[in-house]
Design a protein around this motif. Structure first.
Motif, PDB file in Angstrom:
ATOM      1  N   VAL A 381       0.866  -1.252  -0.130  1.00  0.00           N
ATOM      2  CA  VAL A 381       0.063  -0.044  -0.181  1.00  0.00           C
ATOM      3  C   VAL A 381       0.762   1.054  -0.139  1.00  0.00           C
ATOM      4  CG1 VAL A 381      -1.847   1.233   1.289  1.00  0.00           C
ATOM      5  CG2 VAL A 381      -2.005  -0.994   1.043  1.00  0.00           C
ATOM      6  N   TYR A 382       1.674   1.526   1.142  1.00  0.00           N
ATOM      7  CA  TYR A 382       2.486   2.578   1.251  1.00  0.00           C
ATOM      8  C   TYR A 382       3.457   2.822  -0.092  1.00  0.00           C
ATOM      9  CZ  TYR A 382       5.413   6.385   2.966  1.00  0.00           C
ATOM     10  OH  TYR A 382       6.122   7.407   3.182  1.00  0.00           O
ATOM     11  N   LYS A 383       4.265   1.710  -0.213  1.00  0.00           N
ATOM     12  CA  LYS A 383       5.555   1.997  -1.325  1.00  0.00           C
ATOM     13  C   LYS A 383       4.825   1.876  -2.734  1.00  0.00           C
ATOM     14  CE  LYS A 383       9.486  -0.284  -3.112  1.00  0.00           C
ATOM     15  NZ  LYS A 383      10.197   1.123  -3.301  1.00  0.00           N
ATOM     16  N   LEU A 384       3.959   0.784  -3.015  1.00  0.00           N
ATOM     17  CA  LEU A 384       3.635   0.755  -4.539  1.00  0.00           C
ATOM     18  C   LEU A 384       2.392   1.399  -4.757  1.00  0.00           C
ATOM     19  CD1 LEU A 384       3.997  -3.446  -4.701  1.00  0.00           C
ATOM     20  CD2 LEU A 384       5.493  -1.516  -5.119  1.00  0.00           C
ATOM     21  N   VAL A 385       1.796   2.022  -3.996  1.00  0.00           N
ATOM     22  CA  VAL A 385       0.502   2.852  -4.418  1.00  0.00           C
ATOM     23  C   VAL A 385       0.795   4.258  -3.923  1.00  0.00           C
ATOM     24  CG1 VAL A 385      -1.865   3.174  -3.845  1.00  0.00           C
ATOM     25  CG2 VAL A 385      -1.003   0.949  -3.983  1.00  0.00           C
ATOM     26  N   PHE A 386       1.641   4.584  -2.890  1.00  0.00           N
ATOM     27  CA  PHE A 386       1.655   5.784  -2.291  1.00  0.00           C
ATOM     28  C   PHE A 386       3.146   6.696  -2.796  1.00  0.00           C
ATOM     29  CE2 PHE A 386      -1.939   4.613   0.102  1.00  0.00           C
ATOM     30  CZ  PHE A 386      -3.001   5.399  -0.408  1.00  0.00           C
ATOM     31  N   ARG A 387       3.918   5.895  -2.380  1.00  0.00           N
ATOM     32  CA  ARG A 387       5.497   6.346  -2.418  1.00  0.00           C
ATOM     33  C   ARG A 387       6.251   5.375  -3.261  1.00  0.00           C
ATOM     34  NH1 ARG A 387       8.085  10.727  -1.259  1.00  0.00           N
ATOM     35  NH2 ARG A 387       9.625   9.570   0.130  1.00  0.00           N
TER      36      ARG A 387
END
Length: 571
Positions: A381-387
């Motif tokens: 979620v955090y790395k691949l979607v947002f950052r």
């Protein structure tokens, strides 16, 4: 009931043992990376889990405090018995299925979490949707473990439930925060050893207690002790005969039995807590071997719990220091039968080991689920979607924050929601109904696409929710065949929902493939980008590929051989 001082001392000692092992494992992992850990080291222990530790931690995927307590409860419960004790065999078979069909492919592809192939094939947003049932399953499982532990310590030791739950969660979060999978894996070793020794030391003493009948005589029938009146001072009980600990088979519930059996066998596969162990193995072959070994371990570790449940069903409870039958209390205390047997049917020094070991094992069962949920969030979620450009250091700190948040969330749920097990059952159903057909599709059916995945997700969730859930008060909206008023579903509707979800994925994927590739629908309407010219030429975009999957942009699952990261010759 006075506070059980020996029991409290035992639990403190075993908690300190688990905490010490967790911190030692964290230091050991840190020495392997003097320049600081990478996110993969925290999530997967650098893919360097050895054979012996791997066997223990893979077995601990399902064998923990909840597994042991639950097995004893089902054997003791007059309404269930051995016939309904499906978890040991169901989870063992799920490990075999995982080893045969999924472990080798997932490990060979070099993925980091279970959700990586979904995001690679179906895109980031669809991966985010699939994250929801996976996350809920892990968090509610942790909360259910902590809730059961708090209830056990409250009844057995007269401890305040909030204190017991908060302290247990804090210890599990503390060593997981610093050690990641290293700490989880090594505490799993101690956990299983504690359970095995603690229970087997206790069983001979409980079996030979003069208040316990020969367990071979209570297989068909047993006695229930019902108080004559509700007075707490009443010591007179009516004795009534009921089904023994084998249980009785009622053909009316055949569909329910089949439904739960398939849920355990197939629904036990698509869990990050399992694939975390698979992906941390040194090779794809070893991941398979560990899965098969853990299946045997699941069955072996259930044996002492089965015996303790049978001992509880063969005991003259009113004559014990407990003074009443757990099966006839209001509400029934069948879920506490294991600690009650240890406390009231064995010598103090034996219960010291038994209660301490089991309580510590329950506590340490929560750590892997908290780590699994945190790994999926920080990476998928955090790395691949947002950052997408987040540094390794940033991902590690996000993961640590996630571990703290997931642990706190599980603790709050354990303290505030009375139907925590009902919520976990519902989430487990969603994992079976939604994620299992999705996992088969993404691993074996290359033609499936985002449209099929989304439609299958919706169909599975709607059918499952429409089936109702009595534990949390969700009424059935669809009355399947053999429905019994007011709200009993006798038809295996969970399996039906799973099959409908799977068929929907196939049909919608094939239909959209033909419509877009055949030119019936212009490619400009391909909003998911499944058939865009860029994707056809270059494969999935970078953010859809696993962190170390650069060696295989053309396919998520290399057909043969061990995965080699950053093999630029295949680019």
């Amino acid at each position: 009931m006075a506070v059980n001082i020996p029991g409290i001392i035992a639990i403190v000692i075993f908690y300190l043992l688990i905490l010490g092992i967790g911190l030692w494992a964290a230091r050991r992992g840190a020495k392997k990376n003097p320049d600081g850990p990478e996110s993969e080291d925290v999530m997967l222990a650098g893919r360097d889990i050895g054979l012996v530790v791997g066997m223990f931690t893979m077995t601990a995927t399902w064998v923990g405090g909840g597994y042991i307590n639950g097995t004893a409860e089902v054997i003791f419960d007059p309404a269930q018995g051995f016939i309904w004790c499906q978890a040991p065999f169901g989870y063992a078979i799920s490990l075999v299925i995982g080893g045969l069909f999924f472990a080798k492919k997932m490990r060979a592809a070099g993925y980091v979490t279970m959700l990586d192939p979904f995001q690679r094939r179906y895109g980031d947003r669809m991966g985010g949707l699939l994250f929801i049932p996976a996350l809920l399953g892990e968090v509610f499982w942790s909360a259910a473990i902590l809730s059961a532990l708090g209830a056990t310590l409250k009844v057995v030791l007269e401890l305040e439930i909030n204190t017991a739950v908060i302290v247990s969660a804090a210890i599990a979060v503390f060593y997981t925060l610093f050690g990641g999978l290293y700490s989880v894996a090594y505490t799993d070793v101690i956990q299983l050893i504690c359970i095995f020794l603690g229970l087997w030391i206790s069983i001979p003493f409980a079996l030979t207690n003069p208040l316990v009948s020969e367990i071979g005589t209570t297989t068909e029938t047993r006695l229930l002790y019902t108080p004559v009146n509700a007075s707490v001072y009443n010591r007179t009980f009516n004795q009534t005969e009921t089904a023994g600990w084998y249980g009785t088979w009622d053909t009316t519930y055949t569909g329910v039995w089949i439904d739960y059996a398939l849920l355990l066998m197939c629904g036990g596969v698509p869990w990050q807590v399992y694939f975390q162990r698979v992906l941390s193995s040194r090779s794809a072959h070893r991941a398979q071997v560990l899965s098969f070994t853990a299946a045997i371990g699941c069955v072996i570790m259930a044996i002492p719990a089965v015996l303790i449940g049978a001992i509880g069903a063969s005991t003259d409870w009113p004559s014990t220091s407990y003074g009443k039958d757990p099966a006839t209390e209001d509400p029934p205390q069948a879920s506490l039968i294991l600690p009650l047997v240890l406390q009231h049917l064995t010598p103090v020094w034996v219960s010291f080991f038994g209660l301490g070991a089991v309580s510590a094992a329950v506590m340490s069962s929560a750590d892997s689920s908290i780590l699994s949920a945190s790994s999926m969030f920080s990476r998928n979620v955090y790395k691949l979607v947002f950052r997408q450009k987040a540094s390794e250091r940033e991902i590690i700190w996000v993961m640590r924050a996630s571990i703290f948040v997931m642990g706190a969330l599980a603790t709050v749920l354990a303290l505030t929601i009375k139907t925590i097990y009902g919520l976990w059952f519902l989430c487990s159903d969603l994992v079976f109904v939604i994620l299992f057909p999705q996992l088969i599709s993404v691993v074996y059916l290359q033609f499936t696409n985002t449209y099929g995945s989304l439609c299958g997700y919706i169909v599975g969730m709607v059918l499952r929710l429409c089936g109702g859930e009595t534990i949390i008060g969700l009424p059935p909206a669809i009355k399947f065949p053999y429905f019994v008023e007011p709200e009993t579903q006798l038809f295996p509707f969970r399996t039906l929902a799973m099959l409908c979800s799977f068929v929907t994925i196939l049909l919608v994927s094939l239909l959209t493939q033909r419509l877009f590739k055949g030119g019936v629908i212009p490619l400009k309407y391909d909003i998911a980008g499944c058939y865009s010219p860029e994707r056809e030429r270059n494969g999935p975009k970078t953010t859809e590929v696993a962190m170390n999957d650069a060696g295989y942009p053309e396919t998520a699952f290399p057909p043969e051989g061990k995965y080699t990261p950053y093999d630029t010759s295949k680019l």
